[in-house]
Scaffold this active site. Structure first.
Site, short mmCIF file in Angstrom:
data_model
loop_
_atom_site.label_atom_id
_atom_site.label_comp_id
_atom_site.label_asym_id
_atom_site.label_seq_id
_atom_site.Cartn_x
_atom_site.Cartn_y
_atom_site.Cartn_z
N PRO A 37 -23.50 -11.72 29.89
CA PRO A 37 -23.65 -12.24 28.52
C PRO A 37 -22.31 -12.35 27.83
O PRO A 37 -21.48 -11.45 27.91
CB PRO A 37 -24.54 -11.18 27.85
CG PRO A 37 -24.33 -9.94 28.65
CD PRO A 37 -24.08 -10.38 30.05
N THR B 39 -20.63 -13.91 24.04
CA THR B 39 -20.79 -14.54 22.74
C THR B 39 -20.02 -15.85 22.70
O THR B 39 -18.84 -15.89 23.02
CB THR B 39 -20.27 -13.60 21.63
OG1 THR B 39 -21.04 -12.41 21.64
CG2 THR B 39 -20.34 -14.25 20.27
N GLN C 186 -30.58 -11.70 26.40
CA GLN C 186 -30.04 -10.40 25.98
C GLN C 186 -30.35 -10.17 24.50
O GLN C 186 -29.95 -10.96 23.64
CB GLN C 186 -28.54 -10.29 26.20
CG GLN C 186 -28.06 -8.86 25.98
CD GLN C 186 -26.57 -8.71 25.87
OE1 GLN C 186 -25.96 -9.25 24.96
NE2 GLN C 186 -25.97 -7.98 26.81
N TYR D 14 -22.99 -1.80 20.09
CA TYR D 14 -24.14 -2.35 19.35
C TYR D 14 -25.14 -1.23 19.02
O TYR D 14 -24.91 -0.07 19.34
CB TYR D 14 -24.73 -3.53 20.12
CG TYR D 14 -23.76 -4.69 20.09
CD1 TYR D 14 -23.70 -5.52 18.97
CD2 TYR D 14 -22.85 -4.91 21.12
CE1 TYR D 14 -22.77 -6.56 18.90
CE2 TYR D 14 -21.92 -5.93 21.06
CZ TYR D 14 -21.88 -6.75 19.94
OH TYR D 14 -20.93 -7.75 19.86
N ARG E 121 -28.57 -2.54 29.47
CA ARG E 121 -27.12 -2.51 29.65
C ARG E 121 -26.53 -1.33 28.89
O ARG E 121 -26.82 -1.13 27.71
CB ARG E 121 -26.48 -3.81 29.16
CG ARG E 121 -25.01 -3.93 29.57
CD ARG E 121 -24.38 -5.21 29.06
NE ARG E 121 -23.20 -5.54 29.85
CZ ARG E 121 -22.26 -6.41 29.46
NH1 ARG E 121 -22.38 -7.04 28.31
NH2 ARG E 121 -21.22 -6.65 30.23
N GLY F 209 -18.13 -12.24 33.79
CA GLY F 209 -18.08 -12.75 32.43
C GLY F 209 -17.08 -13.87 32.25
O GLY F 209 -17.38 -15.03 32.51
#
Length: 373
Positions: free
Chosen positions: A30, A32, A105, A186, A233, A319
Site C-alpha cells: 500500500p 499513499t 487497506q 496509524y 499489518r 512498495g
C-alpha cells in the site's frame, strides 16, 4: 499445495492465500498517492493505475479511510459513502479484468488527522491528547499539527464498528479482501505505542489494555467479511510519525497470541535492517507471512528475492519500486532491472504525471502506457 513456477526465482512461485491462488509471491504494498477527489471518491485515473499493476500476486490498495474521523488527507479515498463504493468498483473491476487480485487497506489517521484534511473540518482523535510535532501535509502545503482529542470509550466502540462497516463496503466494491493498517503510526499503532497511549482505562495501561483496540478491530472485521479475507499489518518498533515503543516484544506477542486463532489470511510485517521483527514474527505466526524490509531502505529485486528464498517470509511486499515499475513481476521474470523513480515531486499531486505514465519494460505493450510528453 503451493507449487514451483518454471522460473528459478522463488518470487515467481504460486501461492495459496485463503481462497485465492496467487500466480506469484509479489505483493504490491500500500502506498499513499492522493488521486481521489475531495469527497474521497476514486476515479478512472486510479482504475488505470491499479490495473497497470495487476500482474502482482496481490495488490494491497493505498490506505482508505473507514470513516470521516479516519481521514488523513483530503484527497485520500474512503469507504464510508455509496459514491466511494461505486468509485472503488471501477477500480476493482479494472484490476480483475486485467487478471489481478486486490485487497483494500483500511487506514485510520487517528492523531495524524487535521481539520484542513477532513470534509467536516473536525478535530483529530486518538487514544490520548498527544499531538504530533512534525508538519502535516495539506492541499495548501505543510501546516502545524493540531492536538487530537482523546477518544471516549463510546467513540472507540463506534470506530471498531466503522472498520467493520468499511470492510463490508470493500466487498460490495469488489475487493477480494481487506488489510487492517496497524502499523506506521496509524490508529491501532497509536494504541500500542508508549507515547501515544497514556490511558488508564481498559484501553491503556499494561499490555492487555494496549492491544485491546487492535484486537477488537481485527475480530470485528474478521466477523464482518470472514477471517480468510483479512490481513493485518504491523511494524513493531517503527518510529514513523514520532512513535515510541520502548519494549515492543511483549505487546506484539500478546497481540499475535490473541489474533492468531482467528485464522487470518496473512500477517504483514514491516521492518528496517536495524530490527529483526520478521524473524520473531515467523516464530510466533503459523499462518501466511508477508514481509517488507523497505521501511527505511528501498526494496530491491535482490532483497525481495532473498526474503522468500531464505524462508523469512512466504510473500514479499514491494512498495516504491511499483511507482516506476508497473511490471515489477514481468521484469523479474525477464531478468530486467527495475527502473528508478523519475520525479518524486509527483508522488502526492493530482493528475497522471508520475502516476500512470511509467511504461513497462516492453514500452506500450499490454496494460502499460507510454510516458506523457
Amino acid at each position: 499445495m503451493n507449487t514451483p513456477n518454471q522460473y528459478p526465482n522463488p518470487l515467481l512461485d504460486t501461492y495459496g492465500l485463503g481462497s485465492l491462488r496467487l500466480p506469484n509471491r509479489v505483493v504490491m504494498a500500500p502506498m499513499t498517492r492522493l488521486r481521489a477527489d475531495r469527497s474521497g471518491v476514486p476515479g478512472d485515473l486510479m482504475a488505470t493505475y491499479y490495473a497497470q499493476r495487476a500482474e502482482a500476486g496481490l495488490i494491497v490498495s493505498e490506505g482508505i479511510a473507514p470513516d470521516v474521523p479516519g481521514q488523513q488527507y483530503l484527497t485520500e479515498p474512503g469507504l464510508y459513502t455509496d459514491a466511494q463504493v461505486r468509485g472503488w468498483r471501477r477500480v476493482t473491476d479494472a484490476v480483475h479484468a486485467a487478471g489481478g487480485r486486490i485487497f483494500a487497506q483500511l487506514m485510520h489517521a487517528g492523531r495524524s488527522g487535521h481539520p484542513a484534511n477532513r470534509p467536516d473540518g473536525g478535530t483529530p482523535v486518538g487514544p490520548s491528547a498527544v499531538p504530533r510535532t512534525d508538519p502535516v501535509h495539506t492541499l495548501d502545503g505543510k501546516v502545524a499539527p493540531v492536538a487530537p482529542r482523546a477518544m471516549s470509550v463510546r467513540e472507540i466502540s463506534e470506530t471498531v464498528a466503522a472498520y467493520a462497516g468499511a470492510a463490508r463496503a470493500a466487498l460490495r466494491a469488489g475487493f477480494d479482501g481487506v488489510e487492517i493498517h496497524g502499523a506506521n503510526g496509524y490508529l491501532p499503532h497509536q494504541f500500542l505505542a508508549d507515547n501515544t497511549n497514556l490511558r488508564t482505562d481498559a484501553y491503556g495501561g499494561g499490555t492487555s489494555g494496549r492491544v485491546r483496540f487492535p484486537v477488537e478491530v481485527t475480530e470485528a472485521v474478521a466477523d464482518a467479511v470472514g477471517a480468510d479475507r483479512v490481513g493485518l499489518r504491523i511494524s513493531p518498533g517503527n518510529s514513523q510519525f514520532e512513535m515510541v515503543e520502548r519494549d515492543p516484544d511483549p505487546v506484539y506477542r500478546e497481540l499475535l497470541r490473541l489474533v492468531s486463532p482467528l485464522g487470518l489470511a496473512y500477517l504483514h510485517v514491516t521492518e528496517d535492517p536495524a530490527r529483526t521483527v520478521l524473524a520473531r514474527a515467523r516464530r510466533l505466526w503459523e499462518g501466511a507471512l508477508v514481509g517488507n524490509t523497505g521501511e527505511h531502505e528501498e526494496t530491491t529485486a535482490e532483497s525481495a528475492t532473498a526474503l522468500v528464498a531464505e524462508g523469512r517470509a512466504d510473500l514479499v511486499s514491494v512498495g516504491r519500486p511499483y511507482i516506476a515499475n508497473p511490471d515489477v513481476v514481468g521484469r523479474l521474470a525477464a531478468r530486467v532491472p527495475w527502473a528508478t523513480i523519475r520525479e518524486k515531486d509527483f508522488h502526492y499531486t493530482t493528475g497522471p504525471r508520475g502516476y500512470v505514465d511509467y511504461p513497462g519494460h516492453n514500452g506500450t505493450k499490454g496494460n502499460f502506457v507510454a510516458p506523457l510528453t
